[in-house]
Design a protein around this motif. Structure first.
Motif, short mmCIF file in Angstrom:
data_model
loop_
_atom_site.label_atom_id
_atom_site.label_comp_id
_atom_site.label_asym_id
_atom_site.label_seq_id
_atom_site.Cartn_x
_atom_site.Cartn_y
_atom_site.Cartn_z
N PRO A 135 -18.83 20.07 9.26
CA PRO A 135 -18.94 21.39 9.88
C PRO A 135 -19.11 21.35 11.41
N SER A 136 -19.85 20.38 11.90
CA SER A 136 -20.07 20.31 13.35
C SER A 136 -18.78 19.97 14.10
N LEU A 137 -17.94 19.13 13.50
CA LEU A 137 -16.67 18.79 14.13
C LEU A 137 -15.71 19.98 14.07
N GLU A 138 -15.70 20.65 12.94
CA GLU A 138 -14.86 21.84 12.81
C GLU A 138 -15.28 22.89 13.85
N ALA A 139 -16.56 23.09 14.00
CA ALA A 139 -17.06 24.07 14.96
C ALA A 139 -16.67 23.68 16.39
N ALA A 140 -16.74 22.41 16.72
CA ALA A 140 -16.36 21.95 18.06
C ALA A 140 -14.88 22.21 18.32
N ILE A 141 -14.05 21.99 17.31
CA ILE A 141 -12.61 22.24 17.47
C ILE A 141 -12.34 23.73 17.62
N VAL A 142 -13.01 24.54 16.83
CA VAL A 142 -12.83 26.00 16.91
C VAL A 142 -13.20 26.50 18.30
N LYS A 143 -14.25 25.93 18.90
CA LYS A 143 -14.69 26.35 20.24
C LYS A 143 -13.79 25.79 21.35
N PHE A 144 -13.04 24.75 21.06
CA PHE A 144 -12.13 24.13 22.03
C PHE A 144 -11.09 25.15 22.45
#
Length: 170
Positions: free
Chosen positions: A24-33
């Protein structure tokens, strides 16, 4: 441009095609990218993560990619990965292929690439598979499917006017 919900859906749906998922933390980082709002860049990023070999190294890879401030910088990271992943000879062939396509007016045929690069059809197929959706065949001629890669190739491999002129002459 994609909104956050669309990005989340695309990330999950695309990776699930390959029986993969992200923390989830990686997915969230990509979404915010910021650049992930561009569907092409998000798809390319997901492809990079999908083929990335070390699961433990995935967080560092995501952190590296999301530092890109422009599409050109993003594609420069893709080119850098290709340079590192392949041995010197294969990396040189990929650079040659990309710069030849960059210099061509309307693209090059597979036959022309085989002749100029002096590689086998199998080698060419492997390279073309690696470049997947970044190349397109128009009337039998391979060319870049978008300017992002063309610009990254120019700035990474053809840094001087002299190198650009030499590439056009080949």
């Amino acid at each position: 441009l994609l909104d956050e919900a669309q990005k989340e859906g695309l990330i999950r749906e695309y990776l699930s095609l390959y029986s993969k998922h992200l923390q989830p933390s990686l997915e969230a980082a990509i979404v915010k990218f910021e650049l992930s709002s561009n569907a092409l860049l998000l798809r390319t990023l997901l492809d990079e993560l999908r083929i990335f070999g070390l699961h433990e190294g995935l967080p560092a890879q995501v952190r590296t990619i999301i530092k890109a401030k422009s599409a050109e910088a993003f594609f420069n990271l893709i080119l850098k990965r290709l340079d590192i992943e392949y041995d010197d000879a294969d990396s040189q062939v990929i650079q040659e292929l990309l710069t030849l396509i960059w210099a061509s007016e309307k693209g090059l045929s597979e036959h022309e690439l085989l002749s100029i690069l002096k590689i086998t059809r199998l080698q060419l197929s492997q390279i073309l598979s690696e470049l997947d959706h970044h190349l397109i065949s128009m009337n039998g001629l391979l060319c870049f499917s978008h300017d992002y890669l063309s610009n990254a190739v120019e700035h990474r491999y053809l840094k001087t006017e002299k190198s650009k002129v030499q590439r056009h002459r080949k």
